[in-house]
Design a protein around this motif. Structure first.
Motif, short mmCIF file in Angstrom:
data_model
loop_
_atom_site.label_atom_id
_atom_site.label_comp_id
_atom_site.label_asym_id
_atom_site.label_seq_id
_atom_site.Cartn_x
_atom_site.Cartn_y
_atom_site.Cartn_z
N LYS A 250 -13.23 -8.47 -48.64
CA LYS A 250 -13.83 -9.49 -47.77
C LYS A 250 -14.92 -8.86 -46.91
O LYS A 250 -14.72 -7.80 -46.33
N VAL A 251 -16.07 -9.53 -46.82
CA VAL A 251 -17.20 -9.06 -46.03
C VAL A 251 -17.79 -10.23 -45.25
O VAL A 251 -17.88 -11.35 -45.77
N TRP A 252 -18.18 -9.97 -44.02
CA TRP A 252 -18.92 -10.95 -43.24
C TRP A 252 -20.40 -10.66 -43.40
O TRP A 252 -20.86 -9.56 -43.10
N ASP A 253 -21.16 -11.64 -43.89
CA ASP A 253 -22.59 -11.47 -44.13
C ASP A 253 -23.41 -12.48 -43.32
O ASP A 253 -22.86 -13.40 -42.71
N CYS A 254 -24.71 -12.28 -43.37
CA CYS A 254 -25.62 -13.12 -42.59
C CYS A 254 -26.63 -13.79 -43.52
O CYS A 254 -27.26 -13.13 -44.35
N LYS B 204 -26.91 -8.23 -44.19
CA LYS B 204 -25.90 -7.55 -43.38
C LYS B 204 -25.72 -8.23 -42.04
O LYS B 204 -26.70 -8.58 -41.37
N SER B 205 -24.46 -8.45 -41.64
CA SER B 205 -24.17 -9.01 -40.32
C SER B 205 -23.82 -7.88 -39.36
O SER B 205 -23.78 -6.71 -39.75
N SER B 206 -23.55 -8.24 -38.14
CA SER B 206 -23.19 -7.22 -37.13
C SER B 206 -21.69 -7.14 -36.92
O SER B 206 -21.23 -6.51 -35.97
N LYS B 207 -20.91 -7.77 -37.81
CA LYS B 207 -19.46 -7.83 -37.61
C LYS B 207 -18.73 -6.57 -38.06
O LYS B 207 -17.57 -6.37 -37.72
N HIS B 208 -19.39 -5.73 -38.86
CA HIS B 208 -18.72 -4.51 -39.35
C HIS B 208 -19.42 -3.27 -38.79
O HIS B 208 -20.65 -3.23 -38.73
N PRO B 209 -18.65 -2.25 -38.42
CA PRO B 209 -19.28 -0.99 -37.98
C PRO B 209 -19.89 -0.26 -39.17
O PRO B 209 -19.59 -0.56 -40.33
N ASP B 210 -20.72 0.71 -38.88
CA ASP B 210 -21.36 1.48 -39.96
C ASP B 210 -20.33 2.16 -40.85
O ASP B 210 -20.55 2.33 -42.05
N GLU B 211 -19.19 2.55 -40.24
CA GLU B 211 -18.16 3.25 -41.02
C GLU B 211 -17.62 2.36 -42.15
O GLU B 211 -17.24 2.86 -43.21
N TYR C 108 -21.16 -15.76 -42.19
CA TYR C 108 -20.12 -16.38 -42.99
C TYR C 108 -19.31 -15.30 -43.72
O TYR C 108 -19.82 -14.21 -43.99
N PRO C 109 -18.03 -15.62 -44.03
CA PRO C 109 -17.22 -14.66 -44.79
C PRO C 109 -17.41 -14.87 -46.29
O PRO C 109 -17.54 -16.01 -46.75
N LYS C 110 -17.41 -13.77 -47.03
CA LYS C 110 -17.52 -13.89 -48.49
C LYS C 110 -16.61 -12.86 -49.13
O LYS C 110 -16.22 -11.85 -48.52
#
Length: 587
Positions: free
Chosen positions: A97-101, A72-79, A108-110
């Motif tokens: 699309k999700v930004w991951d770590c 999990k990255s910090s680019k998305h809020p918990d919501e 990176y985007p995946k």
């Protein structure tokens, strides 16, 4: 996005046992070209493949037993994650699309696809997550399709639609032409998903999209409004899976948009085939014109949404052009919503009472409790103005509970002070009636007030009980068991079946005032009133006529078999203090 495995194959394996399913998943996982992660019912990682190790940097030993949150990255809020998993739980699938770590903390985007595999009782067995990077080793054309096109229909999605709209507005400015936005929503599409399943609903959306593509000019742009999984507000603002958006370009005048709207409606005149089932669909549309209704994309979209809302509110299956009054009404409605919430907290509402009289003796039988909202300027707002808003926002439930509680207190006080045995009738809203804890709430309010249940009557309507007849009958029986009587309000204006009416545990029918007011001038209204009185008499029910204003109406109603009367002839709705003084004759 590549599907992890054919659904039919996994379902057949799952019928054997969960261990066989896990073995099949593990085997498929190892050879899959994309990164794959399998988790158990508690969402603990139980298997990954070599592509996962290469992309994330985590070895198999490091990943097993962990939560997917290690990536999990910090680019998305918990919501974002809450709504993603809500979607997985509801539809067994999510894709986006999700930004991951990675392990080395690089972000990176995946593109991620999650599927929930369940047993025959819809209990989770496993989750599969298949993903690939959008930044490395990925063809630009594939990335563009994933980011800007709807994966179900292949149409441009919401993001690309906005890009196209921005360009179209610039072209309109350059050539001094108008452009239009039309939002089209399939009426009652949720019933398709509920009745046939989401898979069937998706198949229907594909059929609709193909027809829509064929009904627009080459210069018009059509896009499926794809609900961003991360934004619940999109569905609230009427962007969802069953809504399509049109850009109407090169309009000489705004009214020209009606041509496309008419073509769209013809798309829905021909029935659809869904696995051998013939289905007829309707659609509503809202149209906004640039620059008449707005100078920015957001303003234009808001106007189109307001017009769509009006179409739906007017019954659907039509198109509506935006008008400035809609903006004013929308703003006024939003302010009213806020004022209502404050009024609930501050208990600003007031109950008025209108007398009900026994037609044979002319004596007072009881009263109906009617809510009013006093305003700061001294006016009193009619419930016809604010009740529809409370129904939509859900505020009708706390307001309805307050009405019931206050009515119980008032009738107890009046009966004790005047030595009477009067009844008070309280209207129950559909939302109240369908609340899971409705019966518990009624029992609690009656018990806490000290009011004898026999002095309380709840008024329900035909439409609210016909939506789920069997459940409604059980609720009505439980109300009667408390000792509370039941009446059906506005009888004759709904669509109840006489066969069901015999099963309803009612005590009275209330004739809608429209029939009573018209019976002296219309033989049709008079016949309806006589018929309702006859039905009530044959079923052993009291019949109450609303809207009685003239003395000459009384003998006619009595002859027809009416047992009680309510209307201005005996008193207008009035505050409790005035009711006590003028009707109960307080010294």
């Amino acid at each position: 996005m590549t599907v992890f495995a054919p659904k039919s194959f996994l379902e057949n394996v799952a019928l054997d046992n969960s261990e066989s399913l896990y073995i099949a998943l593990k085997s498929l996982c190892f050879f899959h070209p994309s990164a794959v992660m399998i988790t158990d019912r508690d969402n603990v990682i139980i298997e990954i493949n070599p592509a996962f190790e290469k992309l994330t940097g985590y070895s198999r030993d490091e990943a097993l037993g962990q939560s997917p949150a290690i990536c999990k990255s910090s680019k998305h809020p918990d919501e974002f994650y809450d709504e993603m998993w809500d979607c997985v739980l509801e539809k067994n699938h999510w894709e986006g699309k999700v930004w991951d770590c990675r392990k080395d903390q690089s972000i990176y985007p995946k593109w991620l696809r999650i599927d929930r595999l369940t047993d025959e009782n819809d209990q989770t067995l496993f989750h599969t997550a298949v993903f690939h990077s959008l930044s490395e080793g990925c063809d630009d054309e594939i990335v563009e399709k994933l980011l800007y096109y709807d994966h179900l229909t292949g149409l441009p999605n919401r993001e690309l639609f906005r890009h196209h709209l921005e360009h179209e507005l610039q072209v309109s400015d350059r050539y001094n032409r108008k452009a239009g936005v039309m939002l089209v929503n399939i009426d009652r599409f949720s019933q398709i998903n509920d009745g046939f399943g989401y898979g069937a609903g998706d198949e229907l959306l594909v059929q609709v999209s193909k027809r829509l593509e064929g009904c627009v000019r080459r210069t018009d742009l059509v896009a499926k409004s794809e609900q961003e999984q991360a934004r619940k507000t999109d569905s609230v603002s009427r962007f969802g899976g069953d809504e399509f958006s049109f850009i109407l370009s090169d309009l000489i005048k705004g009214e020209s948009a009606a041509i496309v709207a008419e073509r769209v409606h013809k798309v829905f005149e021909t029935p659809y085939d869904l696995n051998g089932e013939t289905l007829y669909l309707n659609a509503s549309a809202g149209i906004a014109i640039y620059p008449d209704n707005g100078n920015t994309i957001n303003d234009l979209m808001r106007c189109a949404e307001n017009a769509l809302t009006r179409s739906k509110r007017d019954g659907g299956n039509e198109y509506t052009f935006f008008s400035e009054s809609m903006n004013q009404n929308a703003a006024s409605r939003i302010r009213m919503e806020s004022d209502i919430r404050e009024a609930v907290k501050a208990e600003q509402f007031e109950l008025y009472y209108q007398p009900e009289v026994d037609i044979a003796s002319g004596s007072l039988y009881g009263m109906e409790a009617l809510i009013r909202w006093p305003q700061p300027n001294g006016d009193v707002m009619s419930p016809n103005t604010f009740i529809p808003v409370t129904e939509e926002t859900g505020q009708i439930v706390p307001i309805g509970n307050w009405v019931l509680e206050q009515a119980c207190q008032d009738i107890l006080s009046m009966n004790m002070d005047f030595g009477k045995n009067l009844k008070v009738a309280v209207n129950i809203s559909p939302k109240q009636f369908r609340q899971d804890k409705f019966l518990d709430t009624v029992r609690s309010i009656v018990a806490n007030s000290g009011c004898d249940p026999k002095f309380l009557e709840l008024e329900i309507t035909e439409s609210m009980v016909m939506q789920d007849v069997e459940s409604a009958i059980e609720t009505m029986k439980s109300i009667r068991n408390i000792g509370i009587s039941l009446s059906m309000d506005d009888f004759g204006t709904g669509y109840s079946s006489l066969a069901y009416l015999r099963q309803f545990p009612l005590d009275a029918l209330k004739i809608d005032r429209s029939f009573v007011c018209g019976m002296m001038e219309s033989s049709g209204d008079a016949s309806i009133v006589a018929a309702i009185c006859s039905i009530g008499r044959n079923l052993g029910l009291d019949v109450i006529a609303e809207g009685v204003e003239h003395e000459f109406e009384v003998p006619l109603l009595e002859e027809m078999g009416c047992t009680m009367i309510q209307g201005f002839l005996y008193g207008k709705p009035m505050p409790v203090a005035e009711f006590r003084k003028t009707i109960l004759k307080t010294p």
